[in-house]
Design a protein around this motif. Structure first.
Motif, PDB file in Angstrom:
ATOM      1  N   THR A 141      -4.002   9.968  -3.515  1.00 33.98           N
ATOM      2  CA  THR A 141      -3.132   9.949  -2.333  1.00 33.98           C
ATOM      3  C   THR A 141      -3.973   9.948  -1.057  1.00 33.98           C
ATOM      4  OG1 THR A 141      -1.342  11.040  -3.523  1.00 33.98           O
ATOM      5  CG2 THR A 141      -1.305  11.225  -1.117  1.00 33.98           C
ATOM      6  N   GLU A 142      -5.029  10.746  -1.058  1.00 36.91           N
ATOM      7  CA  GLU A 142      -5.930  10.775   0.098  1.00 36.91           C
ATOM      8  C   GLU A 142      -6.504   9.383   0.365  1.00 36.91           C
ATOM      9  OE1 GLU A 142      -9.170  13.894   1.454  1.00 36.91           O
ATOM     10  OE2 GLU A 142      -9.910  12.681  -0.226  1.00 36.91           O
ATOM     11  N   TYR A 143      -6.885   8.686  -0.682  1.00 31.89           N
ATOM     12  CA  TYR A 143      -7.415   7.331  -0.552  1.00 31.89           C
ATOM     13  C   TYR A 143      -6.416   6.405   0.150  1.00 31.89           C
ATOM     14  CZ  TYR A 143      -8.855   2.610  -1.791  1.00 31.89           C
ATOM     15  OH  TYR A 143      -9.191   1.282  -1.729  1.00 31.89           O
ATOM     16  N   TRP A 144      -5.155   6.426  -0.294  1.00 29.86           N
ATOM     17  CA  TRP A 144      -4.150   5.530   0.283  1.00 29.86           C
ATOM     18  C   TRP A 144      -3.878   5.880   1.746  1.00 29.86           C
ATOM     19  CZ3 TRP A 144      -4.273   1.424  -2.211  1.00 29.86           C
ATOM     20  CH2 TRP A 144      -4.327   1.380  -3.594  1.00 29.86           C
ATOM     21  N   ILE A 145      -3.866   7.158   2.071  1.00 26.94           N
ATOM     22  CA  ILE A 145      -3.660   7.562   3.467  1.00 26.94           C
ATOM     23  C   ILE A 145      -4.812   7.054   4.328  1.00 26.94           C
ATOM     24  CG2 ILE A 145      -3.493   9.520   5.061  1.00 26.94           C
ATOM     25  CD1 ILE A 145      -2.189  11.077   2.663  1.00 26.94           C
ATOM     26  N   LEU A 146      -6.036   7.236   3.855  1.00 24.96           N
ATOM     27  CA  LEU A 146      -7.205   6.759   4.606  1.00 24.96           C
ATOM     28  C   LEU A 146      -7.174   5.240   4.773  1.00 24.96           C
ATOM     29  CD1 LEU A 146      -9.962   9.030   3.014  1.00 24.96           C
ATOM     30  CD2 LEU A 146      -9.037   9.186   5.352  1.00 24.96           C
TER      31      LEU A 146
ATOM     32  N   LEU B  60       0.829  -1.205   0.000  1.00 26.22           N
ATOM     33  CA  LEU B  60       0.000   0.000   0.000  1.00 26.22           C
ATOM     34  C   LEU B  60       0.865   1.257   0.000  1.00 26.22           C
ATOM     35  CD1 LEU B  60      -2.686  -0.991   2.666  1.00 26.22           C
ATOM     36  CD2 LEU B  60      -2.860  -1.148   0.175  1.00 26.22           C
ATOM     37  N   SER B  61       1.937   1.210   0.757  1.00 26.67           N
ATOM     38  CA  SER B  61       2.795   2.394   0.858  1.00 26.67           C
ATOM     39  C   SER B  61       3.483   2.713  -0.476  1.00 26.67           C
ATOM     40  CB  SER B  61       3.817   2.248   1.982  1.00 26.67           C
ATOM     41  OG  SER B  61       4.623   1.114   1.789  1.00 26.67           O
ATOM     42  N   ARG B  62       3.705   1.706  -1.294  1.00 23.47           N
ATOM     43  CA  ARG B  62       4.296   1.953  -2.619  1.00 23.47           C
ATOM     44  C   ARG B  62       3.299   2.729  -3.493  1.00 23.47           C
ATOM     45  NH1 ARG B  62       6.002  -2.978  -3.914  1.00 23.47           N
ATOM     46  NH2 ARG B  62       7.908  -2.633  -2.752  1.00 23.47           N
ATOM     47  N   GLN B  63       2.025   2.416  -3.345  1.00 17.45           N
ATOM     48  CA  GLN B  63       0.992   3.157  -4.077  1.00 17.45           C
ATOM     49  C   GLN B  63       0.957   4.612  -3.600  1.00 17.45           C
ATOM     50  OE1 GLN B  63       0.410   1.488  -6.664  1.00 17.45           O
ATOM     51  NE2 GLN B  63      -1.758   1.018  -6.533  1.00 17.45           N
ATOM     52  N   LEU B  64       1.055   4.796  -2.287  1.00 19.88           N
ATOM     53  CA  LEU B  64       1.113   6.143  -1.713  1.00 19.88           C
ATOM     54  C   LEU B  64       2.342   6.886  -2.237  1.00 19.88           C
ATOM     55  CD1 LEU B  64       0.206   8.333   0.346  1.00 19.88           C
ATOM     56  CD2 LEU B  64       1.608   7.127   2.028  1.00 19.88           C
TER      57      LEU B  64
END
Length: 126
Positions: free
Chosen positions: A75-80, A34-38
């Motif tokens: 980016t907001e999606y990945w943080i959430l 997930l962090s790679r997507q962020l």
């Protein structure tokens, strides 16, 4: 076309923050998917802002910043998602979400004001 230094500086600082968060998540939390997507979406914002500085037209400028806006939204999606899955604490999420929200507002404002100027110029020519 030029972008105000505010969006350029804030998007770069945000990218640095995202890179540091990625390193933290991979090393400390052992979370690298997930962090790679962020990392991808969060650093793309500043890259697109920089690219927009050399836009070939106002339409190209708006297009590049519109893509940056989409990346900020992603980016907001990945943080959430990282928050909801407990890889980020609520405090960590709130902090970086605040920076991302600021970028979303700045990008929206720049896009809307540029579109407004393009429409005004068009109507003045008629």
């Amino acid at each position: 076309m030029t972008v105000s230094n505010v969006i350029k500086e804030k998007s770069f600082a945000f990218a640095v923050r995202v890179v540091n968060l990625y390193v933290y998540l991979c090393k400390k939390k052992k979370e690298c998917v997930l962090s790679r997507q962020l990392l991808r979406s969060g650093t793309a914002i500043g890259a697109l802002v920089r690219e927009s500085e050399k836009a070939e037209s106002k339409a190209d400028f708006v297009h590049k910043l519109s893509i940056a806006l989409k990346e900020a939204n992603e980016t907001e999606y990945w943080i959430l998602l990282l928050n909801e899955t407990k890889f980020l604490t609520p405090k960590q999420s709130k902090s970086i979400l605040g920076d991302n929200t600021e970028l979303l507002k700045l990008l929206t404002s720049i896009i809307n004001s540029t579109k407004g100027r393009v429409k005004e110029a068009h109507y003045q020519q008629l």
